[in-house]
Design a protein around this motif. Structure first.
Motif, PDB file in Angstrom:
ATOM      1  N   ALA A  98       0.843  -1.200   0.000  1.00 51.74           N
ATOM      2  CA  ALA A  98       0.000   0.000   0.000  1.00 51.74           C
ATOM      3  C   ALA A  98       0.873   1.243   0.000  1.00 51.74           C
ATOM      4  N   ILE A  99       0.348   2.288  -0.606  1.00 52.12           N
ATOM      5  CA  ILE A  99       1.015   3.590  -0.620  1.00 52.12           C
ATOM      6  C   ILE A  99       0.079   4.584   0.040  1.00 52.12           C
ATOM      7  N   GLY A 100       0.569   5.282   1.049  1.00 51.36           N
ATOM      8  CA  GLY A 100      -0.278   6.186   1.823  1.00 51.36           C
ATOM      9  C   GLY A 100      -0.036   7.642   1.508  1.00 51.36           C
ATOM     10  N   ALA A 101      -0.829   8.474   2.171  1.00 53.02           N
ATOM     11  CA  ALA A 101      -0.728   9.915   1.964  1.00 53.02           C
ATOM     12  C   ALA A 101       0.553  10.494   2.535  1.00 53.02           C
ATOM     13  N   ASP A 102       1.300   9.708   3.319  1.00 52.80           N
ATOM     14  CA  ASP A 102       2.514  10.225   3.937  1.00 52.80           C
ATOM     15  C   ASP A 102       3.651  10.454   2.951  1.00 52.80           C
ATOM     16  N   ILE A 103       3.472  10.091   1.672  1.00 53.82           N
ATOM     17  CA  ILE A 103       4.521  10.384   0.700  1.00 53.82           C
ATOM     18  C   ILE A 103       4.527  11.869   0.340  1.00 53.82           C
ATOM     19  N   PHE A 104       3.486  12.596   0.729  1.00 53.57           N
ATOM     20  CA  PHE A 104       3.427  14.034   0.510  1.00 53.57           C
ATOM     21  C   PHE A 104       3.625  14.761   1.833  1.00 53.57           C
ATOM     22  N   LYS A 105       4.075  16.001   1.739  1.00 49.83           N
ATOM     23  CA  LYS A 105       4.336  16.814   2.912  1.00 49.83           C
ATOM     24  C   LYS A 105       3.595  18.147   2.808  1.00 49.83           C
ATOM     25  N   VAL A 106       3.349  18.730   3.945  1.00 47.23           N
ATOM     26  CA  VAL A 106       2.685  20.038   3.977  1.00 47.23           C
ATOM     27  C   VAL A 106       3.595  21.073   3.323  1.00 47.23           C
ATOM     28  N   GLY A 107       3.014  21.872   2.453  1.00 49.36           N
ATOM     29  CA  GLY A 107       3.783  22.874   1.738  1.00 49.36           C
ATOM     30  C   GLY A 107       4.340  22.414   0.407  1.00 49.36           C
ATOM     31  N   GLN A 108       4.219  21.121   0.110  1.00 51.19           N
ATOM     32  CA  GLN A 108       4.735  20.600  -1.149  1.00 51.19           C
ATOM     33  C   GLN A 108       3.845  21.031  -2.312  1.00 51.19           C
ATOM     34  N   LYS A 109       4.440  21.306  -3.460  1.00 50.83           N
ATOM     35  CA  LYS A 109       3.706  21.683  -4.661  1.00 50.83           C
ATOM     36  C   LYS A 109       3.441  20.436  -5.508  1.00 50.83           C
ATOM     37  N   VAL A 110       2.207  20.297  -5.986  1.00 45.34           N
ATOM     38  CA  VAL A 110       1.797  19.122  -6.742  1.00 45.34           C
ATOM     39  C   VAL A 110       1.016  19.546  -7.971  1.00 45.34           C
ATOM     40  N   ASP A 111       0.886  18.600  -8.915  1.00 47.05           N
ATOM     41  CA  ASP A 111       0.015  18.746 -10.075  1.00 47.05           C
ATOM     42  C   ASP A 111      -1.160  17.795  -9.910  1.00 47.05           C
ATOM     43  N   VAL A 112      -2.367  18.289 -10.132  1.00 50.36           N
ATOM     44  CA  VAL A 112      -3.587  17.494  -9.958  1.00 50.36           C
ATOM     45  C   VAL A 112      -4.308  17.419 -11.293  1.00 50.36           C
ATOM     46  N   SER A 113      -4.556  16.191 -11.758  1.00 51.44           N
ATOM     47  CA  SER A 113      -5.239  15.964 -13.031  1.00 51.44           C
ATOM     48  C   SER A 113      -6.603  15.342 -12.776  1.00 51.44           C
ATOM     49  N   GLY A 114      -7.575  15.728 -13.587  1.00 54.22           N
ATOM     50  CA  GLY A 114      -8.921  15.190 -13.474  1.00 54.22           C
ATOM     51  C   GLY A 114      -9.709  15.495 -14.730  1.00 54.22           C
ATOM     52  N   THR A 115     -10.984  15.135 -14.700  1.00 56.31           N
ATOM     53  CA  THR A 115     -11.893  15.393 -15.814  1.00 56.31           C
ATOM     54  C   THR A 115     -12.837  16.518 -15.418  1.00 56.31           C
ATOM     55  N   THR A 116     -12.877  17.556 -16.220  1.00 53.63           N
ATOM     56  CA  THR A 116     -13.687  18.721 -15.900  1.00 53.63           C
ATOM     57  C   THR A 116     -15.174  18.396 -15.977  1.00 53.63           C
ATOM     58  N   VAL A 204      -9.242  11.886  -9.351  1.00 47.89           N
ATOM     59  CA  VAL A 204      -8.136  12.805  -9.624  1.00 47.89           C
ATOM     60  C   VAL A 204      -6.824  12.068  -9.393  1.00 47.89           C
ATOM     61  N   THR A 205      -5.780  12.572 -10.002  1.00 50.13           N
ATOM     62  CA  THR A 205      -4.434  12.036  -9.837  1.00 50.13           C
ATOM     63  C   THR A 205      -3.541  13.132  -9.295  1.00 50.13           C
ATOM     64  N   VAL A 206      -2.851  12.850  -8.194  1.00 46.53           N
ATOM     65  CA  VAL A 206      -1.980  13.820  -7.540  1.00 46.53           C
ATOM     66  C   VAL A 206      -0.544  13.327  -7.639  1.00 46.53           C
ATOM     67  N   LYS A 207       0.327  14.175  -8.149  1.00 48.25           N
ATOM     68  CA  LYS A 207       1.743  13.808  -8.252  1.00 48.25           C
ATOM     69  C   LYS A 207       2.595  15.059  -8.083  1.00 48.25           C
ATOM     70  N   PRO A 208       3.855  14.902  -7.708  1.00 50.98           N
ATOM     71  CA  PRO A 208       4.721  16.070  -7.529  1.00 50.98           C
ATOM     72  C   PRO A 208       4.784  16.906  -8.798  1.00 50.98           C
ATOM     73  N   THR A 209       4.852  18.199  -8.625  1.00 49.38           N
ATOM     74  CA  THR A 209       4.800  19.094  -9.769  1.00 49.38           C
ATOM     75  C   THR A 209       6.013  18.928 -10.662  1.00 49.38           C
ATOM     76  N   THR A 210       5.794  19.171 -11.929  1.00 47.87           N
ATOM     77  CA  THR A 210       6.886  19.112 -12.906  1.00 47.87           C
ATOM     78  C   THR A 210       7.443  20.485 -13.220  1.00 47.87           C
ATOM     79  N   ARG A 211       6.845  21.506 -12.646  1.00 50.43           N
ATOM     80  CA  ARG A 211       7.320  22.871 -12.882  1.00 50.43           C
ATOM     81  C   ARG A 211       8.431  23.197 -11.900  1.00 50.43           C
ATOM     82  N   ALA A 212       9.514  23.697 -12.429  1.00 45.60           N
ATOM     83  CA  ALA A 212      10.631  24.049 -11.574  1.00 45.60           C
ATOM     84  C   ALA A 212      10.260  25.250 -10.718  1.00 45.60           C
TER      85      ALA A 212
END
Length: 246
Positions: A98-116, A204-212
Motif C-alpha cells: 500500500a502507498i499512503g498519503a505520507d509520501i506528501f508533505k505540507v507545503g509541497q507543490k503538486v500537479d492534480v489531473s482530473g476530468t472537468t 483525480v491524480t496527484v503527483k509532484p509538480t513538474t514545474r521548476a
C-alpha cells in the motif's frame, strides 16, 4: 520521488491559519492505493509503478484484468495509473503493498489531473468567451450569434479549428503547482489549496509538480561610484607687468 497517488475529490472546505486567515482547500481521499505492478528497465525498458484505486465487483472485471490483479494479490480496482520513477526508488516498493498519503508533505507543490465538469452543447459566448452583440435597436434575435464564419472566394472554406459552438467540458485538465495545506494520515486525506478539476466524487491524480520552482534573486546593487576628486582652487589672476617708464 516522482511517485503520485490516485484519489477521489470529496469536496471543498476551508482551513484557518495561525494568523486567522481563511484558505480555501479541496479535500482529496487517497486511501487504499495499492501497487499492482513494478516495471523495470530490464523487463519493460523503463522504470515505473502501477497503482490501483477503488473497488470493482468481480462480475465487472474481465478475465485479463482479473488475472492481473490476482497475480499482484490485490483487490480489483476501477482505476489504474502508472507513475514513472527512478530505478533506485523501486527498491522501497513491493507488489501488493500500500502507498499512503505520507509520501506528501505540507507545503509541497503538486500537479492534480482530473476530468472537468461536462457542460453539454454550449454557444461561443460560454465556450470561447465571445462578446455578445447589442440586444436592441434593430438587432433581430442575433445578439448571441457567433457572427460570420465565411471566407472570400479564395480559399472559400472554413478553416479547421474555427471557434464555434460545440461540446464543452468533460475533458482532461491539469492544475499545476498547487500547494498541499494539510495531510491527514489517519483518514488518508489531502487538503490541497484552491479548486481542482471535476465534480464531487470524481477521480483525480496527484503527483509532484513538474514545474521548476521559481527562484527570485535580488537584483545586484550598482557599484558605488568613486568619489570625485576635490576641485582645485582657481588660480588668482595675475596682474600684467607694468610698462617701463619712458
Amino acid at each position: 520521488m516522482s511517485l503520485g497517488l490516485v484519489g477521489r475529490k470529496v469536496g471543498m472546505t476551508r482551513v484557518f491559519t495561525d494568523e486567522g486567515d481563511t484558505v480555501p482547500v479541496t479535500v482529496v481521499d487517497v486511501s487504499n492505493n495499492r501497487v499492482t505492478q513494478i516495471k523495470t528497465a530490464e523487463t519493460d525498458g523503463y522504470a515505473a509503478v502501477q497503482v490501483a484505486y477503488g473497488r470493482r465487483r468481480a462480475s465487472r472485471v474481465n478475465k485479463a484484468s482479473a488475472g492481473h490483479f490476482a497475480k499482484a494479490g490485490v483487490e480489483a480496482g476501477h482505476t489504474l495509473r502508472e507513475f514513472r520513477i527512478k530505478p533506485d526508488e523501486a527498491a522501497s516498493l513491493k507488489v501488493g503493498g500500500a502507498i499512503g498519503a505520507d509520501i506528501f508533505k505540507v507545503g509541497q507543490k503538486v500537479d492534480v489531473s482530473g476530468t472537468t465538469q461536462g457542460k453539454g452543447f454550449s454557444g461561443v459566448i460560454k465556450r470561447h468567451h465571445f462578446s455578445s452583440n447589442r440586444a436592441s435597436h434593430g438587432n433581430s434575435v442575433s445578439h448571441n450569434k457567433p457572427g460570420s464564419i465565411g471566407m472570400n472566394q479564395d480559399p472559400g472554406r472554413v478553416f479547421p479549428g474555427k471557434r464555434m459552438a460545440g461540446h464543452l467540458g468533460a475533458a482532461s485538465s491539469t492544475v499545476q503547482n498547487v500547494e498541499i495545506v494539510r495531510v491527514d494520515i489517519e483518514r488518508q486525506l489531502l487538503l490541497i489549496r484552491g479548486a481542482l478539476p471535476g465534480s464531487r466524487g470524481g477521480g483525480v491524480t496527484v503527483k509532484p509538480t513538474t514545474r521548476a520552482a521559481r527562484v527570485v534573486t535580488a537584483a545586484p546593487k550598482a557599484a558605488a561610484k568613486p568619489a570625485a576628486a576635490p576641485a582645485k582652487p582657481a588660480a588668482a589672476p595675475t596682474k600684467p607687468a607694468a610698462k617701463p617708464a619712458k
